[in-house]
Scaffold this motif. Structure first.
Motif, PDB file in Angstrom:
ATOM      1  N   HIS A  93       5.095 -28.293  47.223  1.00 54.60           N
ATOM      2  CA  HIS A  93       5.246 -28.856  45.883  1.00 54.60           C
ATOM      3  C   HIS A  93       6.720 -28.946  45.525  1.00 54.60           C
ATOM      4  CE1 HIS A  93       4.981 -24.485  45.597  1.00 54.60           C
ATOM      5  NE2 HIS A  93       5.705 -24.553  44.489  1.00 54.60           N
ATOM      6  N   GLU A  94       7.021 -29.748  44.528  1.00 55.83           N
ATOM      7  CA  GLU A  94       8.395 -29.871  44.049  1.00 55.83           C
ATOM      8  C   GLU A  94       8.396 -30.174  42.564  1.00 55.83           C
ATOM      9  OE1 GLU A  94      10.791 -33.220  45.223  1.00 55.83           O
ATOM     10  OE2 GLU A  94       9.020 -34.453  45.617  1.00 55.83           O
ATOM     11  N   VAL A  95       9.527 -29.917  41.914  1.00 56.06           N
ATOM     12  CA  VAL A  95       9.731 -30.277  40.517  1.00 56.06           C
ATOM     13  C   VAL A  95      10.703 -31.449  40.491  1.00 56.06           C
ATOM     14  CG1 VAL A  95      10.607 -29.546  38.269  1.00 56.06           C
ATOM     15  CG2 VAL A  95       9.310 -27.931  39.695  1.00 56.06           C
ATOM     16  N   LEU A  96      10.263 -32.568  39.922  1.00 57.39           N
ATOM     17  CA  LEU A  96      11.104 -33.750  39.848  1.00 57.39           C
ATOM     18  C   LEU A  96      12.188 -33.564  38.784  1.00 57.39           C
ATOM     19  CD1 LEU A  96       8.356 -36.523  40.055  1.00 57.39           C
ATOM     20  CD2 LEU A  96       9.723 -35.550  41.924  1.00 57.39           C
ATOM     21  N   PRO A  97      13.299 -34.294  38.902  1.00 55.30           N
ATOM     22  CA  PRO A  97      14.365 -34.161  37.897  1.00 55.30           C
ATOM     23  C   PRO A  97      13.849 -34.401  36.485  1.00 55.30           C
ATOM     24  CG  PRO A  97      15.146 -35.401  39.798  1.00 55.30           C
ATOM     25  CD  PRO A  97      13.663 -35.228  39.993  1.00 55.30           C
ATOM     26  N   THR A  98      14.296 -33.568  35.564  1.00 55.25           N
ATOM     27  CA  THR A  98      13.890 -33.671  34.171  1.00 55.25           C
ATOM     28  C   THR A  98      15.017 -34.290  33.350  1.00 55.25           C
ATOM     29  OG1 THR A  98      13.114 -32.415  32.256  1.00 55.25           O
ATOM     30  CG2 THR A  98      14.683 -31.311  33.698  1.00 55.25           C
ATOM     31  N   THR A  99      14.646 -35.012  32.304  1.00 63.87           N
ATOM     32  CA  THR A  99      15.652 -35.620  31.440  1.00 63.87           C
ATOM     33  C   THR A  99      15.853 -34.847  30.143  1.00 63.87           C
ATOM     34  OG1 THR A  99      14.065 -37.085  30.347  1.00 63.87           O
ATOM     35  CG2 THR A  99      15.096 -37.898  32.374  1.00 63.87           C
ATOM     36  N   ARG A 100      15.039 -33.810  29.908  1.00 61.59           N
ATOM     37  CA  ARG A 100      15.173 -32.960  28.726  1.00 61.59           C
ATOM     38  C   ARG A 100      14.844 -31.529  29.126  1.00 61.59           C
ATOM     39  NH1 ARG A 100       9.650 -33.739  25.141  1.00 61.59           N
ATOM     40  NH2 ARG A 100      10.313 -31.700  24.370  1.00 61.59           N
ATOM     41  N   PRO A 101      15.190 -30.535  28.324  1.00 60.87           N
ATOM     42  CA  PRO A 101      14.891 -29.151  28.691  1.00 60.87           C
ATOM     43  C   PRO A 101      13.398 -28.951  28.949  1.00 60.87           C
ATOM     44  CG  PRO A 101      16.443 -29.198  26.877  1.00 60.87           C
ATOM     45  CD  PRO A 101      15.991 -30.612  27.071  1.00 60.87           C
ATOM     46  N   ARG A 102      13.102 -28.310  30.047  1.00 63.28           N
ATOM     47  CA  ARG A 102      11.714 -28.121  30.520  1.00 63.28           C
ATOM     48  C   ARG A 102      11.423 -26.633  30.610  1.00 63.28           C
ATOM     49  NH1 ARG A 102       9.069 -27.047  35.400  1.00 63.28           N
ATOM     50  NH2 ARG A 102       7.415 -28.469  36.101  1.00 63.28           N
ATOM     51  N   ALA A 103      10.305 -26.191  30.031  1.00 67.05           N
ATOM     52  CA  ALA A 103       9.992 -24.771  29.930  1.00 67.05           C
ATOM     53  C   ALA A 103       8.635 -24.470  30.557  1.00 67.05           C
ATOM     54  CB  ALA A 103       9.989 -24.333  28.472  1.00 67.05           C
ATOM     55  N   SER A 104       8.574 -23.409  31.339  1.00 69.04           N
ATOM     56  CA  SER A 104       7.314 -23.019  31.970  1.00 69.04           C
ATOM     57  C   SER A 104       7.352 -21.534  32.302  1.00 69.04           C
ATOM     58  CB  SER A 104       7.079 -23.848  33.239  1.00 69.04           C
ATOM     59  OG  SER A 104       8.093 -23.596  34.197  1.00 69.04           O
ATOM     60  N   ILE A 105       6.217 -21.031  32.758  1.00 69.95           N
ATOM     61  CA  ILE A 105       6.129 -19.691  33.343  1.00 69.95           C
ATOM     62  C   ILE A 105       5.546 -19.849  34.742  1.00 69.95           C
ATOM     63  CG2 ILE A 105       5.062 -17.417  33.234  1.00 69.95           C
ATOM     64  CD1 ILE A 105       4.987 -17.675  30.211  1.00 69.95           C
ATOM     65  N   ALA A 106       6.313 -19.457  35.739  1.00 69.99           N
ATOM     66  CA  ALA A 106       5.827 -19.453  37.119  1.00 69.99           C
ATOM     67  C   ALA A 106       5.386 -18.040  37.474  1.00 69.99           C
ATOM     68  CB  ALA A 106       6.934 -19.907  38.068  1.00 69.99           C
ATOM     69  N   GLY A 107       4.248 -17.925  38.145  1.00 74.04           N
ATOM     70  CA  GLY A 107       3.733 -16.601  38.484  1.00 74.04           C
ATOM     71  C   GLY A 107       3.043 -16.585  39.830  1.00 74.04           C
ATOM     72  N   TRP A 108       2.864 -15.372  40.356  1.00 77.99           N
ATOM     73  CA  TRP A 108       2.240 -15.201  41.664  1.00 77.99           C
ATOM     74  C   TRP A 108       1.353 -13.959  41.667  1.00 77.99           C
ATOM     75  CZ3 TRP A 108       7.270 -16.218  40.638  1.00 77.99           C
ATOM     76  CH2 TRP A 108       7.735 -17.483  41.040  1.00 77.99           C
ATOM     77  N   PHE A 109       0.121 -14.149  42.137  1.00 76.72           N
ATOM     78  CA  PHE A 109      -0.741 -13.012  42.435  1.00 76.72           C
ATOM     79  C   PHE A 109      -0.410 -12.549  43.841  1.00 76.72           C
ATOM     80  CE2 PHE A 109      -3.266 -15.364  39.280  1.00 76.72           C
ATOM     81  CZ  PHE A 109      -3.486 -14.346  38.361  1.00 76.72           C
ATOM     82  N   ARG A 110      -0.171 -11.248  43.973  1.00 71.32           N
ATOM     83  CA  ARG A 110       0.325 -10.717  45.243  1.00 71.32           C
ATOM     84  C   ARG A 110      -0.675  -9.754  45.874  1.00 71.32           C
ATOM     85  NH1 ARG A 110       6.498  -8.833  44.255  1.00 71.32           N
ATOM     86  NH2 ARG A 110       6.463  -8.830  46.524  1.00 71.32           N
ATOM     87  N   ARG A 111      -0.633  -9.714  47.183  1.00 75.24           N
ATOM     88  CA  ARG A 111      -1.419  -8.766  47.970  1.00 75.24           C
ATOM     89  C   ARG A 111      -0.493  -7.656  48.449  1.00 75.24           C
ATOM     90  NH1 ARG A 111      -3.610 -12.127  51.935  1.00 75.24           N
ATOM     91  NH2 ARG A 111      -5.458 -12.460  50.645  1.00 75.24           N
ATOM     92  N   ASN A 112      -1.008  -6.452  48.520  1.00 72.99           N
ATOM     93  CA  ASN A 112      -0.221  -5.323  49.022  1.00 72.99           C
ATOM     94  C   ASN A 112      -0.045  -5.475  50.531  1.00 72.99           C
ATOM     95  OD1 ASN A 112       0.964  -2.925  49.685  1.00 72.99           O
ATOM     96  ND2 ASN A 112      -0.415  -1.651  48.474  1.00 72.99           N
ATOM     97  N   ALA A 113       1.190  -5.783  50.958  1.00 67.99           N
ATOM     98  CA  ALA A 113       1.471  -6.016  52.378  1.00 67.99           C
ATOM     99  C   ALA A 113       2.363  -4.926  52.956  1.00 67.99           C
ATOM    100  CB  ALA A 113       2.115  -7.386  52.566  1.00 67.99           C
ATOM    101  N   SER A 114       2.303  -3.721  52.384  1.00 61.35           N
ATOM    102  CA  SER A 114       3.123  -2.625  52.889  1.00 61.35           C
ATOM    103  C   SER A 114       2.752  -2.291  54.331  1.00 61.35           C
ATOM    104  CB  SER A 114       2.930  -1.381  52.014  1.00 61.35           C
ATOM    105  OG  SER A 114       3.252  -1.656  50.671  1.00 61.35           O
ATOM    106  N   LEU A 115       3.776  -2.009  55.150  1.00 59.06           N
ATOM    107  CA  LEU A 115       3.538  -1.745  56.567  1.00 59.06           C
ATOM    108  C   LEU A 115       4.642  -0.847  57.105  1.00 59.06           C
ATOM    109  CD1 LEU A 115       1.823  -2.506  59.102  1.00 59.06           C
ATOM    110  CD2 LEU A 115       3.449  -4.362  59.499  1.00 59.06           C
ATOM    111  N   ASN A 116       4.265   0.189  57.865  1.00 55.74           N
ATOM    112  CA  ASN A 116       5.220   1.074  58.533  1.00 55.74           C
ATOM    113  C   ASN A 116       6.252   1.652  57.563  1.00 55.74           C
ATOM    114  OD1 ASN A 116       3.967   0.575  61.007  1.00 55.74           O
ATOM    115  ND2 ASN A 116       5.291  -1.180  61.443  1.00 55.74           N
ATOM    116  N   GLY A 117       5.770   2.034  56.386  1.00 61.21           N
ATOM    117  CA  GLY A 117       6.662   2.681  55.433  1.00 61.21           C
ATOM    118  C   GLY A 117       7.496   1.744  54.597  1.00 61.21           C
TER     119      GLY A 117
END
Length: 218
Positions: free
Chosen positions: A188-212
């Motif tokens: 995905h990409e964000v195209l150039p904006t001509t005015r101020p653009r506001a959002s919240i980007a977020g991610w659900f994460r999985r616990n990928a801890s390994l070897n300490g």
């Protein structure tokens, strides 16, 4: 401002889960409560006015760098410091619970930041995670701008995971609109904006801890 605790409708949750299974991405209009979007937008604008945002980079750890030719937004990580943030994160906790219940994803936590794109800025095509070594499993974007017109630009474009030259969807960054997609699959990409653009980007994460090594780190 008095805010009601937001709740994603059962129909929205069903449509979102079905879309992730069928095609790897979901787009919905008016998904996030309008009053909550206004409060979050006001908070972000105040931070921008006070120069309390930081330039966003690419890569993690030692590979992190600032590349304004690739990514031009400024960010602030949500830290539950305001009622609006807590209510938004509460809605995302509800979504996390449903994704784990329906899809057995084992999502461990949710992280999110405000994103502000000034006029002329963009984010080149990318994926949010790398297949096979991803702890970011599902990406979300909540849009906060009221009255966004066709001439304002700034759309997020989603591409076919099997053919990255083929556009499959275009998201107008209008307040209340919500996007959700598989982090390691959907370019995905964000195209150039001509005015101020506001959002919240977020991610659900999985616990990928390994070897300490703790991943996600805190």
């Amino acid at each position: 401002m008095s805010l009601a605790i937001p709740s994603l409708s059962p129909a929205t949750l069903t449509d979102l889960v079905d879309a992730l299974v069928e095609r790897g991405w979901y787009l919905g209009e008016g998904v996030i409560d309008a009053a909550l979007c206004r409060a979050l937008h006001d908070e972000l604008r105040e931070r921008v006015a006070c120069q309390a945002m930081q330039a966003a980079g690419i890569g993690r750890g030692e590979a992190h760098s600032l590349r304004r030719d690739i990514r031009g937004d400024t960010i602030h990580w949500l830290d539950r410091a305001t009622t609006a943030q807590r209510h938004y994160l509460g809605a995302m906790a509800e979504l996390q619970q449903e994704l784990n219940r329906a899809l057995y994803l084992g999502l461990f936590e949710f992280e999110a930041h405000f994103a502000h794109y000034g006029p002329g800025t963009f984010y080149r095509k990318h994926r949010d995670s790398f297949r096979g070594r991803a702890n970011r499993v599902v990406s979300t974007v909540c849009y906060l701008n009221p009255d966004w017109g066709p001439a304002d630009g700034g759309e997020m474009v989603l591409y076919d995971p099997e053919d990255e030259s083929r556009e499959v969807a275009r998201v107008r960054p209008e307040a209340g609109n919500f996007a959700c997609f598989l982090a390691d699959r959907v370019p995905h990409e964000v195209l150039p904006t001509t005015r101020p653009r506001a959002s919240i980007a977020g991610w659900f994460r999985r616990n990928a801890s390994l070897n300490g090594i703790i991943d996600p780190a805190h």
